[in-house]
Scaffold this active site. Structure first.
Site, PDB file in Angstrom:
ATOM      1  N   ALA A 380      -3.212  -5.403  11.409  1.00  0.00           N
ATOM      2  CA  ALA A 380      -3.476  -6.678  10.748  1.00  0.00           C
ATOM      3  C   ALA A 380      -4.093  -7.664  11.722  1.00  0.00           C
ATOM      4  O   ALA A 380      -3.907  -7.568  12.935  1.00  0.00           O
ATOM      5  CB  ALA A 380      -2.176  -7.248  10.181  1.00  0.00           C
ATOM      6  N   SER A 381      -4.833  -8.608  11.166  1.00  0.00           N
ATOM      7  CA  SER A 381      -5.460  -9.669  11.935  1.00  0.00           C
ATOM      8  C   SER A 381      -6.318  -9.053  13.040  1.00  0.00           C
ATOM      9  O   SER A 381      -7.282  -8.364  12.758  1.00  0.00           O
ATOM     10  CB  SER A 381      -4.389 -10.621  12.488  1.00  0.00           C
ATOM     11  OG  SER A 381      -4.913 -11.924  12.625  1.00  0.00           O
ATOM     12  N   GLY A 382      -5.986  -9.278  14.319  1.00  0.00           N
ATOM     13  CA  GLY A 382      -6.757  -8.655  15.390  1.00  0.00           C
ATOM     14  C   GLY A 382      -6.741  -7.138  15.313  1.00  0.00           C
ATOM     15  O   GLY A 382      -7.684  -6.472  15.746  1.00  0.00           O
ATOM     16  N   ALA A 578      -5.483 -14.250  16.455  1.00  0.00           N
ATOM     17  CA  ALA A 578      -5.611 -13.470  15.222  1.00  0.00           C
ATOM     18  C   ALA A 578      -4.377 -12.588  15.161  1.00  0.00           C
ATOM     19  O   ALA A 578      -4.392 -11.417  15.529  1.00  0.00           O
ATOM     20  CB  ALA A 578      -6.894 -12.638  15.236  1.00  0.00           C
TER      21      ALA A 578
END
Length: 586
Positions: A380-382, A578
């Site tokens: 997730a995110s990064g 992130a």
């Protein structure tokens, strides 16, 4: 003269001790590495335990004394070998103490059990305790046995999230954060006392989808309808005899009774432990590969610098280390394709971008190689940012992914210092020199600067996802906003291409590299697994100390505390992050 003789005696004793230690090390290495003799009609006893780290535990004590916990890959590989091994007639699966908050690794193990069943060999589960995660794995087996004194503790899903705003208020600290995306709720843990509407909506959506996945899996394994399973869950948890009566369990049994229950007429069964069977080489069973595929493991919070171990979070994925692995895999002419295996909640935006760039270069630059991303528990995110470098993304249905958003900020501690009678004064030159001061909130101009940085990265994130997924930026923005999705939801939205585990990703990588589907391949892992010699040497030099600290802190909520405190422990103050919000389903 007497002094010299004494010194010589001491040196001789030290030299003898070193020689004895070296000889013992050699004997130990030979003993540990020797392939075991597997009797005919053997039963493999496969333990599925702990948090199912994708790589098995890596300390000297565990390696030598046989106290290792099998990682997901070791379990899958043992099942793959047992499927082809004529000496293995059955498998006993022992799910015990499964304490992960996530589901993707459990699904990968469950998929491997289902694949093993195609060999038509018996596979049974024995539950010492019938928790929901243990039962999820067990339900893939032909038969499920439960300890007579254990309940079947299946009663639904609940998630819990911790909010620290009230605590920060009490100690005089002020959380000053900005975020892009209505669902980018990671800073809510510091800025809120309860769920925001968007935060609650996302948590309920994740719970609902994971619950439905559980229901469908159990229904398929126990030959019931999803509605029947939902009704039974609402009646749980169950005493052992009631679990048998309603058909969720086949029988109750102690360990010593299992052999009789699974024994085939006229055949004596001999058990073999999974850690022993792990020494059987795949090549000896005709499973060796000619072509090679690199698997680069990106595990942990993404940060700049070298990979390592954080006592609370566990693994930290360092951009410098991952770039090094990608370059090695690209230069290796024997490697036909690269699989990026991600288990990360994200982290530093800068480090994520560095890794993304290197992966794109490995795929598109001179002598580029096919690249496939495989998502484990978290990407997730990064973690999603680096995965989108691959044209093909594979996730388990229960993977948590997405969280395409960004946040940044700081916790202002002037009030805390004041309560303790402390005072911090600053001397600075430059209009924004004190922008990240720990003792004052952002000024309006400071906030505008931070917001500019966050929006610039968010827009770049959206554009890169849109290019990777062949969609318009507006389409991605509508499903981004920092929202976390399950792998199944992400596939429906086009953020993921296929559902499955690492083996599914390897299959796709073979197709992209034009390796015949029936041909076995050798997986080359980065980082490479350390030998016993490496483990001994690293222990002697003190390199395992952080890992040992992490193991000592291996309480159930260690990862929760780690991820909750990561923004203030692992990253620079004010650094754009992130990083997915932390919530866990139990």
């Amino acid at each position: 003269m007497a002094t010299r003789r004494g010194l010589g005696l001491v040196l001789a004793i030290l030299l003898l001790a070193m020689l004895v230690s070296a000889a013992a090390m050699v004997v130990l290495m030979l003993a540990v590495g020797r392939e075991p003799a597997v009797p005919s009609n053997a039963v493999l006893v496969l333990r599925v335990e702990g948090d199912l780290a994708d790589s098995a535990s890596d300390t000297v004590f565990e390696s030598v004394m046989g106290a290792r916990r099998n990682g997901t890959r070791a379990i899958v590989e043992n099942l793959r070998k047992a499927k082809a091994d004529r000496r293995i007639s059955a498998v006993i699966v022992r799910p015990v103490g499964l304490d992960s908050a996530y589901w993707a690794r459990l699904q990968e193990v469950r998929d491997a059990i289902l694949d093993f069943k195609s060999s038509r060999k018996a596979v049974v589960a024995h539950l010492e305790y019938g928790g929901d995660r243990e039962y999820f794995v067990a339900s893939a087996c032909d038969r499920v046995f439960l300890l007579p004194t254990s309940p079947l503790d299946v009663s639904g899903f609940a998630s819990y999230e911790l909010f620290l705003r009230g605590t920060l208020d009490k100690v005089g600290a002020y959380p000053d954060f900005l975020h892009i995306g209505d669902f980018k709720t990671a800073p809510n843990q510091f800025t809120e006392k309860t769920f925001t509407p968007a935060h609650r909506e996302m948590a309920e959506s994740l719970n609902r989808d994971l619950y439905d996945q559980f229901v469908q899996a159990v229904a398929g394994g126990r030959k019931k309808t999803p509605d029947e399973v939902r009704q039974l869950i609402d009646e749980g948890p169950f005493l052992a005899e009631d679990a048998v009566r309603i058909g969720l369990v086949d029988d109750v049994a102690y360990d010593d009774e299992l052999d009789v229950k699974i024994k085939q007429p006229g055949k004596a069964l001999v058990r073999i432990k999974d850690d022993e069977y792990a020494k059987v080489r795949a090549a000896s069973l005709g499973l060796g590969g000619r072509s090679r595929i690199a698997v680069i493991n990106a595990y942990g919070v993404i940060n700049s610098g070298r990979s390592g171990i954080d006592p609370l979070n566990g693994a930290v994925a360092g951009s410098e280390t991952l770039v090094e692995y990608v370059r090695k895999a690209k230069k290796d002419r024997t490697v036909k394709a690269i699989v990026l295996h991600v288990d990360s909640p994200g982290g530093s935006t800068v480090a994520s971008d560095v890794i993304w760039r290197e992966l794109v270069q490995a795929r598109t630059g001179p002598n580029g190689k096919p690249l496939v991303a495989s998502m484990s528990d978290l990407a997730a995110s990064g973690g999603y940012y680096i995965a989108m470098a691959a044209p093909d993304i594979v996730a388990e249905p229960g993977t948590l992914t997405g969280s395409i958003g960004i946040f940044g900020g700081k916790i202002v501690t002037a009030g805390t210092y004041g309560k303790l009678g402390m005072n911090v004064e600053a001397v600075s030159i430059g209009k924004h020199a004190e922008m990240n001061s720990p003792v004052r909130p952002y000024s309006e101009e400071d906030r505008a600067k931070l917001d500019e940085q966050l929006r610039a990265f968010y827009d770049q994130f959206i554009e890169k996802v849109a290019a990777s997924r062949r969609k318009r930026p507006e389409e991605i923005d509508a499903i981004a906003q920092g929202r976390v999705w399950t792998g199944r939801q992400a596939k429906d939205l086009g953020l993921v291409d296929a559902l499955g585990g690492l083996d599914r990703a390897v299959t796709i990588a073979k197709e992209r590299a034009k390796i015949p589907s029936g041909e076995q391949v050798e997986l080359v892992f980065y980082p490479p697994r350390r030998t016993l010699y490496d483990l001994l040497m690293s222990s002697f030099s003190g390199m395992d100390e952080r890992a040992e600290v992490a193991a000592l802190l291996g309480i159930r909520d260690r990862r929760a505390v780690g991820m909750l405190t990561a923004p203030v422990r692992l990253f620079r103050t004010g650094e754009p992050l992130a990083l997915m919000p932390f919530g866990y389903v139990r």
